[in-house]
Scaffold this motif. Structure first.
Motif, PDB file in Angstrom:
ATOM      1  N   VAL A  13       1.167  -1.282   0.411  1.00 19.97           N
ATOM      2  CA  VAL A  13      -0.082   0.301  -0.030  1.00 19.97           C
ATOM      3  C   VAL A  13       1.049   1.211  -0.241  1.00 19.97           C
ATOM      4  CG1 VAL A  13      -1.798   1.448   1.302  1.00 19.97           C
ATOM      5  CG2 VAL A  13      -2.325  -1.201   0.459  1.00 19.97           C
ATOM      6  N   VAL A  14       1.062   1.941  -0.667  1.00 17.23           N
ATOM      7  CA  VAL A  14       1.578   3.701  -0.826  1.00 17.23           C
ATOM      8  C   VAL A  14       0.601   4.274   0.052  1.00 17.23           C
ATOM      9  CG1 VAL A  14       2.510   5.050  -2.218  1.00 17.23           C
ATOM     10  CG2 VAL A  14       2.766   2.782  -2.725  1.00 17.23           C
ATOM     11  N   LEU A  15       0.753   5.122   0.826  1.00 17.49           N
ATOM     12  CA  LEU A  15       0.034   6.369   1.306  1.00 17.49           C
ATOM     13  C   LEU A  15       0.333   7.679   0.860  1.00 17.49           C
ATOM     14  CD1 LEU A  15      -2.094   6.340   3.533  1.00 17.49           C
ATOM     15  CD2 LEU A  15      -0.361   6.173   5.318  1.00 17.49           C
ATOM     16  N   ILE A  16      -0.295   8.605   0.243  1.00 12.65           N
ATOM     17  CA  ILE A  16       0.233   9.523  -0.597  1.00 12.65           C
ATOM     18  C   ILE A  16      -0.050  10.370   0.718  1.00 12.65           C
ATOM     19  CG2 ILE A  16       0.057  11.459  -1.778  1.00 12.65           C
ATOM     20  CD1 ILE A  16       0.959   9.221  -3.705  1.00 12.65           C
ATOM     21  N   SER A  17       0.437  12.018   0.792  1.00 16.15           N
ATOM     22  CA  SER A  17      -0.625  12.769   1.801  1.00 16.15           C
ATOM     23  C   SER A  17      -1.263  13.974   1.123  1.00 16.15           C
ATOM     24  CB  SER A  17       0.950  12.553   3.493  1.00 16.15           C
ATOM     25  OG  SER A  17       1.462  11.668   3.831  1.00 16.15           O
ATOM     26  N   ALA A  18      -0.504  15.143   1.257  1.00 12.51           N
ATOM     27  CA  ALA A  18      -0.532  16.080   0.068  1.00 12.51           C
ATOM     28  C   ALA A  18      -1.238  15.737  -0.983  1.00 12.51           C
ATOM     29  CB  ALA A  18       0.354  16.968   0.192  1.00 12.51           C
ATOM     30  N   GLY A  19      -2.934  16.408  -0.132  1.00 14.39           N
ATOM     31  CA  GLY A  19      -3.136  17.276  -2.070  1.00 14.39           C
ATOM     32  C   GLY A  19      -2.099  17.091  -3.023  1.00 14.39           C
ATOM     33  N   THR A  20      -1.375  18.086  -3.127  1.00 18.23           N
ATOM     34  CA  THR A  20      -0.771  18.274  -4.512  1.00 18.23           C
ATOM     35  C   THR A  20      -0.115  16.648  -4.473  1.00 18.23           C
ATOM     36  OG1 THR A  20      -0.561  20.183  -3.839  1.00 18.23           O
ATOM     37  CG2 THR A  20       1.398  19.506  -5.076  1.00 18.23           C
ATOM     38  N   GLU A  21       0.399  15.841  -3.615  1.00 15.53           N
ATOM     39  CA  GLU A  21       1.132  15.163  -4.077  1.00 15.53           C
ATOM     40  C   GLU A  21       0.135  13.693  -4.903  1.00 15.53           C
ATOM     41  OE1 GLU A  21       4.083  15.391  -0.007  1.00 15.53           O
ATOM     42  OE2 GLU A  21       2.670  14.448  -0.435  1.00 15.53           O
ATOM     43  N   TRP A  22      -1.053  14.047  -4.432  1.00 17.07           N
ATOM     44  CA  TRP A  22      -1.952  13.108  -4.706  1.00 17.07           C
ATOM     45  C   TRP A  22      -2.490  13.643  -6.491  1.00 17.07           C
ATOM     46  CZ3 TRP A  22      -3.446   8.194  -3.751  1.00 17.07           C
ATOM     47  CH2 TRP A  22      -4.943   8.062  -3.838  1.00 17.07           C
ATOM     48  N   ARG A  23      -3.135  14.808  -6.343  1.00 20.96           N
ATOM     49  CA  ARG A  23      -3.083  14.981  -7.286  1.00 20.96           C
ATOM     50  C   ARG A  23      -2.089  14.130  -8.667  1.00 20.96           C
ATOM     51  NH1 ARG A  23      -5.549  19.019  -4.823  1.00 20.96           N
ATOM     52  NH2 ARG A  23      -3.553  20.208  -4.956  1.00 20.96           N
ATOM     53  N   LEU A  83       3.896  -4.175   3.004  1.00 20.94           N
ATOM     54  CA  LEU A  83       4.893  -3.461   2.792  1.00 20.94           C
ATOM     55  C   LEU A  83       3.909  -2.340   2.874  1.00 20.94           C
ATOM     56  CD1 LEU A  83       7.959  -1.775   2.557  1.00 20.94           C
ATOM     57  CD2 LEU A  83       6.997  -1.751   0.455  1.00 20.94           C
ATOM     58  N   LEU A  84       4.428  -0.673   3.408  1.00 22.06           N
ATOM     59  CA  LEU A  84       3.961   0.451   3.924  1.00 22.06           C
ATOM     60  C   LEU A  84       4.905   1.521   3.231  1.00 22.06           C
ATOM     61  CD1 LEU A  84       0.506   1.775   4.346  1.00 22.06           C
ATOM     62  CD2 LEU A  84       1.458   2.672   6.472  1.00 22.06           C
ATOM     63  N   VAL A  85       3.973   1.858   2.350  1.00 17.56           N
ATOM     64  CA  VAL A  85       5.679   3.005   1.298  1.00 17.56           C
ATOM     65  C   VAL A  85       4.398   4.150   1.802  1.00 17.56           C
ATOM     66  CG1 VAL A  85       6.506   3.697  -0.673  1.00 17.56           C
ATOM     67  CG2 VAL A  85       5.687   1.540  -0.192  1.00 17.56           C
ATOM     68  N   ASN A  86       5.612   5.391   2.200  1.00 14.48           N
ATOM     69  CA  ASN A  86       4.912   6.736   1.659  1.00 14.48           C
ATOM     70  C   ASN A  86       5.984   7.867   0.856  1.00 14.48           C
ATOM     71  OD1 ASN A  86       5.076  10.071   4.005  1.00 14.48           O
ATOM     72  ND2 ASN A  86       3.767   9.121   2.983  1.00 14.48           N
ATOM     73  N   LEU A  87       5.237   8.308   0.203  1.00 16.59           N
ATOM     74  CA  LEU A  87       6.076   8.913  -0.483  1.00 16.59           C
ATOM     75  C   LEU A  87       5.377  10.380  -0.704  1.00 16.59           C
ATOM     76  CD1 LEU A  87       5.650   7.305  -4.416  1.00 16.59           C
ATOM     77  CD2 LEU A  87       7.451   6.405  -2.451  1.00 16.59           C
ATOM     78  N   GLY A  88       6.165  11.562  -0.482  1.00 15.43           N
ATOM     79  CA  GLY A  88       6.293  12.628  -0.960  1.00 15.43           C
ATOM     80  C   GLY A  88       6.901  13.823  -0.884  1.00 15.43           C
ATOM     81  N   THR A  89       7.248  15.064   0.043  1.00 15.88           N
ATOM     82  CA  THR A  89       8.156  16.523  -0.084  1.00 15.88           C
ATOM     83  C   THR A  89       8.441  16.511   1.296  1.00 15.88           C
ATOM     84  OG1 THR A  89       6.441  17.810  -0.259  1.00 15.88           O
ATOM     85  CG2 THR A  89       6.891  17.382  -1.846  1.00 15.88           C
ATOM     86  N   ARG A 190       6.512  -3.285   8.025  1.00 21.03           N
ATOM     87  CA  ARG A 190       7.822  -2.921   7.106  1.00 21.03           C
ATOM     88  C   ARG A 190       7.167  -1.545   6.709  1.00 21.03           C
ATOM     89  NH1 ARG A 190      10.880  -6.807   2.917  1.00 21.03           N
ATOM     90  NH2 ARG A 190      11.779  -7.062   4.955  1.00 21.03           N
ATOM     91  N   CYS A 191       7.900  -0.314   7.260  1.00 21.64           N
ATOM     92  CA  CYS A 191       7.602   0.878   6.044  1.00 21.64           C
ATOM     93  C   CYS A 191       8.819   1.649   5.205  1.00 21.64           C
ATOM     94  CB  CYS A 191       7.311   1.541   7.667  1.00 21.64           C
ATOM     95  SG  CYS A 191       6.507   4.032   7.053  1.00 21.64           S
ATOM     96  N   LEU A 192       8.246   2.317   4.501  1.00 21.50           N
ATOM     97  CA  LEU A 192       9.611   2.769   3.468  1.00 21.50           C
ATOM     98  C   LEU A 192       8.442   4.806   3.419  1.00 21.50           C
ATOM     99  CD1 LEU A 192      11.872   2.711   2.249  1.00 21.50           C
ATOM    100  CD2 LEU A 192      10.286   1.866  -0.132  1.00 21.50           C
ATOM    101  N   ILE A 193       9.901   5.985   3.596  1.00 20.77           N
ATOM    102  CA  ILE A 193       9.503   6.014   3.427  1.00 20.77           C
ATOM    103  C   ILE A 193      10.338   7.326   3.129  1.00 20.77           C
ATOM    104  CG2 ILE A 193       9.423   9.093   4.541  1.00 20.77           C
ATOM    105  CD1 ILE A 193       7.854   6.975   7.543  1.00 20.77           C
ATOM    106  N   LEU A 194      10.300   8.059   1.821  1.00 18.11           N
ATOM    107  CA  LEU A 194      10.736   8.215   0.945  1.00 18.11           C
ATOM    108  C   LEU A 194      10.248  10.124   0.165  1.00 18.11           C
ATOM    109  CD1 LEU A 194      11.125   5.347  -1.901  1.00 18.11           C
ATOM    110  CD2 LEU A 194      13.393   6.840  -0.130  1.00 18.11           C
ATOM    111  N   ARG A 195      11.003  10.877   0.888  1.00 18.46           N
ATOM    112  CA  ARG A 195      10.454  12.389   1.318  1.00 18.46           C
ATOM    113  C   ARG A 195      11.471  12.948  -0.009  1.00 18.46           C
ATOM    114  NH1 ARG A 195       5.750  14.191   3.298  1.00 18.46           N
ATOM    115  NH2 ARG A 195       4.596  12.455   3.735  1.00 18.46           N
TER     116      ARG A 195
END
Length: 248
Positions: A13-23, A83-89, A190-195
């Motif tokens: 699962v890829v979790l994307i936080s901010a609205g700009t990132e999601w768009r 695996l839970l992934v968080n992609l963002g800024t 397991r968690c992977l965070i890339l910012r």
């Protein structure tokens, strides 16, 4: 990349936080059917990993620690990912990191906790999370900087930067990573965070403060780069699973 049917479970699962990132993600997977849920929406897409398409659920988690924690728990309960992934800024500290740098988060820390009855350091430590990245094998899909990332429910306050650098060795901050990492750790996921560093902040001010257009422009570049690299990061995870390594 192909659209996948609605899954009852997903290894990733890829979790994307901010609205700009999601768009940006929605634009990349414009043919995917988006489904509403209590904190936003989600969709499923197939990513090419090796010789197969891996079904991956993308979830708009929402901004701030409350939405991040709630959506992370929802995703873990709903899809039971390994695996839970968080992609963002994130915002970087000028002089400590370059804009555009991708941070591979090794530790998270929530710093906007004010404890005046007990030990303030103990309160901060309670929500700090160490990330187990032992399953990642060189070479990595992207040039990254392994780093602590500090989180708070606010943009970086310029007066606080000297303290954040001196007390924690911080080089960048965001709103959600601390909550996502904490929830994942408590669930044994397991968690992977890339910012990616979208903008720099110094004691003199922030280059994106009052300039949302700059943030949106740089976010598109960062998110495209992270999404391009995502299949290769997933290959590391799936290889670790197949080799029998502990996925927690």
């Amino acid at each position: 990349m192909a659209t996948e049917p609605m899954p009852n479970a997903s290894r990733v699962v890829v979790l994307i936080s901010a609205g700009t990132e999601w768009r940006v993600a929605c634009r990349r997977f414009s043919e995917a059917e988006r489904v509403g849920y209590p904190f936003g929406e989600w969709f499923c897409a197939g990513l090419p990993v090796g010789d197969r398409l891996e079904p991956v659920v993308f979830v708009h988690g929402g901004w701030g620690k409350i939405a991040a924690a709630a959506s992370a728990q929802y995703a873990i309960d709903r899809w039971e990912p390994t695996l839970l992934v968080n992609l963002g800024t994130c915002g970087g500290f000028e002089g400590q990191v370059e804009r555009g740098t991708v941070l591979l988060v090794e530790r998270t820390l929530v710093y906007d906790i004010i404890e005046q009855m007990g030990d303030p350091a103990e309160a901060i430590d309670h929500y700090a999370t160490e990330m187990d990245l032992s399953w990642l094998v060189e070479p990595l899909p992207l040039p990254v900087r392994r780093s602590l990332l500090v989180s708070a429910d606010r943009d970086l306050v310029i007066e606080e930067i000297p303290c954040l650098k001196a007390e924690f060795g911080a080089i960048a901050g965001d709103w959600e990573s601390g909550a996502i990492a904490y929830v994942a750790a408590r669930n044994g996921t397991r968690c992977l965070i890339l910012r990616g560093v979208s903008d720099l902040v110094s004691e003199a001010g922030g280059e994106a403060y009052g300039n949302i257009g700059l943030f949106r422009e740089r976010t598109e570049t960062i998110m495209d780069r992270l999404l391009d690299s995502l299949p290769a990061w997933l290959a590391h995870h799936l290889a670790a699973e197949q080799s029998g390594l502990d996925t927690t």
